[in-house]
Write an enzyme that holds these catalytic residues in place. Structure first.
Site, PDB file in Angstrom:
ATOM      1  N   GLY A 150       0.656  -1.343  -0.219  1.00 46.23           N
ATOM      2  CA  GLY A 150      -0.132  -0.418   0.196  1.00 46.23           C
ATOM      3  C   GLY A 150       0.901   0.959  -0.008  1.00 46.23           C
ATOM      4  O   GLY A 150       1.915   1.142   0.225  1.00 46.23           O
ATOM      5  N   CYS A 151       0.390   2.148  -0.549  1.00 53.14           N
ATOM      6  CA  CYS A 151       1.059   3.371  -0.477  1.00 53.14           C
ATOM      7  C   CYS A 151       1.474   4.083   0.301  1.00 53.14           C
ATOM      8  O   CYS A 151       2.804   4.657   1.037  1.00 53.14           O
ATOM      9  CB  CYS A 151       0.370   4.717  -0.892  1.00 53.14           C
ATOM     10  SG  CYS A 151      -1.108   4.520  -0.556  1.00 53.14           S
ATOM     11  N   TYR A 152       0.353   4.268   1.257  1.00 60.95           N
ATOM     12  CA  TYR A 152       1.244   4.977   2.927  1.00 60.95           C
ATOM     13  C   TYR A 152       2.419   3.874   3.574  1.00 60.95           C
ATOM     14  O   TYR A 152       3.269   4.417   4.420  1.00 60.95           O
ATOM     15  CB  TYR A 152      -0.095   4.576   3.971  1.00 60.95           C
ATOM     16  CG  TYR A 152      -1.067   5.749   3.983  1.00 60.95           C
ATOM     17  CD1 TYR A 152      -0.584   7.044   4.342  1.00 60.95           C
ATOM     18  CD2 TYR A 152      -2.351   5.875   3.207  1.00 60.95           C
ATOM     19  CE1 TYR A 152      -1.324   8.641   4.188  1.00 60.95           C
ATOM     20  CE2 TYR A 152      -3.163   6.419   3.184  1.00 60.95           C
ATOM     21  CZ  TYR A 152      -2.801   7.892   3.580  1.00 60.95           C
ATOM     22  OH  TYR A 152      -3.833   9.192   2.980  1.00 60.95           O
ATOM     23  N   VAL A 154       4.223   2.154   2.249  1.00 65.67           N
ATOM     24  CA  VAL A 154       5.476   2.385   1.506  1.00 65.67           C
ATOM     25  C   VAL A 154       6.353   4.108   1.758  1.00 65.67           C
ATOM     26  O   VAL A 154       7.731   3.308   2.572  1.00 65.67           O
ATOM     27  CB  VAL A 154       5.526   3.106   0.389  1.00 65.67           C
ATOM     28  CG1 VAL A 154       6.676   2.844  -0.958  1.00 65.67           C
ATOM     29  CG2 VAL A 154       5.340   1.719  -1.182  1.00 65.67           C
ATOM     30  N   GLY A 155       5.711   4.494   2.309  1.00 67.27           N
ATOM     31  CA  GLY A 155       6.421   5.783   2.788  1.00 67.27           C
ATOM     32  C   GLY A 155       6.465   6.095   4.042  1.00 67.27           C
ATOM     33  O   GLY A 155       8.106   6.510   3.899  1.00 67.27           O
TER      34      GLY A 155
END
Length: 350
Positions: A150-152, A154-155
């Site tokens: 998911g994007c969150y 990764v960050g």
């Protein structure tokens, strides 16, 4: 000879970004795209920016047909739907890169808790590898099923990982603040949440999913793996009025005294040789604009001796390193290509 690839669920924002990258990938032939609601429609009727690059039309999803036609399938389907498709593709020996959450959590019980439904593909879940190359490069290269993060997560994970690897982080009391552009929610079809309407999102900033966001267990799973013990984090996501982009600020308690220079040296060592992680020099901080439409993750870290914490920051494109572009990086690893293939273009500016 190019590898034949399909994208299932290609009518969303993530699908659109996948197509943009795959259509110019030097090793790939895109041979099929699916969408239930647009079956029979030319692809460029939905995506005029891809006009002239392909003559494909959308088809209804038929896993058996895809398995006969391609070597690898990207699944950009709603959660719970990939579990119905992956077993068919695996039975035919096809490689799968799943962009939903269906195979990210290794604990089926955790999946049932956070997604309110049981996981129905235990074999596929056991075989799946979490698709963050900076943590699992070797396993991804030999995987048949890759669960794109998911994007969150990764960050958050890339912002914090070096501290855990080097023993700088205490582990307890990690607080993560994430801010995402509106494409992070997907195209949504006809059922648009009012918070994503222009009049609600523009000139506004709002939190959502407070204490219950489904990316929380994913972040904890990966950070716990780095720490070698179970960790619990406080994570709060926010919606910001950007089309695309994701910014993470994480406050991490330090296990030992350190200066900003010490922490940056750690980050440079951990990420040395990583083609898509850029550690910024002291005094420079990430911005979403600097990574737009790319697979880059810009990271920075600042020591706060007053609170004995490290402030960890990262910026990614939620559809890029937070989604489709990272998926293509996984594709490159799975087929033994240069990780940068198809991803060499710099971020767009302004």
């Amino acid at each position: 000879m190019k590898v034949k690839v399909a994208v299932a669920g290609a009518s969303g924002y993530m699908g659109a970004e996948l197509l943009r990258v795959l259509l110019v990938h030097p090793q790939v032939e895109l041979v099929a795209v699916t969408s239930e609601r647009l079956s029979g429609e030319p692809l460029d009727s939905l995506y005029p920016h891809l006009r002239g690059l392909t003559s494909l039309t959308f088809d209804a999803l038929d896993p058996e047909r895809l398995a006969r036609a391609v070597e690898c399938v990207f699944l950009a389907l709603p959660h719970m739907e990939s579990q119905k498709v992956v077993p068919v593709l695996r039975r035919h020996g096809r490689k799968v890169i799943d962009l939903s959450a269906d195979y990210r959590l290794k604990d089926a019980g955790a999946y049932a808790t956070w997604y309110k439904t049981p996981h129905v593909d235990a074999d596929g879940l056991a075989a799946a590898v979490y698709g963050l190359p900076e943590l699992h490069r070797k396993a991804i290269a030999s995987a048949s099923v890759v669960a794109n993060p998911g994007c969150y997560p990764v960050g958050a994970v890339l912002a914090i990982a070096p501290l855990l690897r080097a023993g700088f982080a205490r582990g307890e009391g990690i607080v993560i603040d994430g801010k995402s552009g509106v494409t992070g929610a997907g195209a949504q079809g006809r059922k648009v949440d009012p918070m994503y309407l222009y009049t609600e999102a523009n000139e506004n900033l709002q939190a959502y999913g407070v204490a219950v966001h489904r990316h929380t267990p994913e972040i904890e799973q990966e950070l716990s793996g780095l720490a070698g013990r179970s960790l619990t984090v406080a994570f709060t996501p926010h919606l910001i009025p950007l089309n695309r982009g994701l910014f993470t600020t994480a406050s991490v308690p330090l296990a030992k005294a350190a200066t900003t220079a010490d922490l940056l040296a750690c980050y440079r060592e951990v990420y040395a040789g990583e083609p898509f992680v850029r550690v910024l020099p002291e005094g420079r901080l990430p911005t979403t604009r600097a990574v737009a439409a790319s697979n880059f993750c810009d990271v920075a870290v600042v020591a706060d001796p007053r609170t004995q914490r490290a402030v960890c920051l990262s910026a990614i494109d939620n559809l890029g390193k937070g989604g489709a572009a990272n998926g293509v990086q996984n594709l490159n690893l799975m087929f033994g290509w240069d990780e940068r293939a198809g991803l060499e273009a710099p971020p767009v500016y302004p």
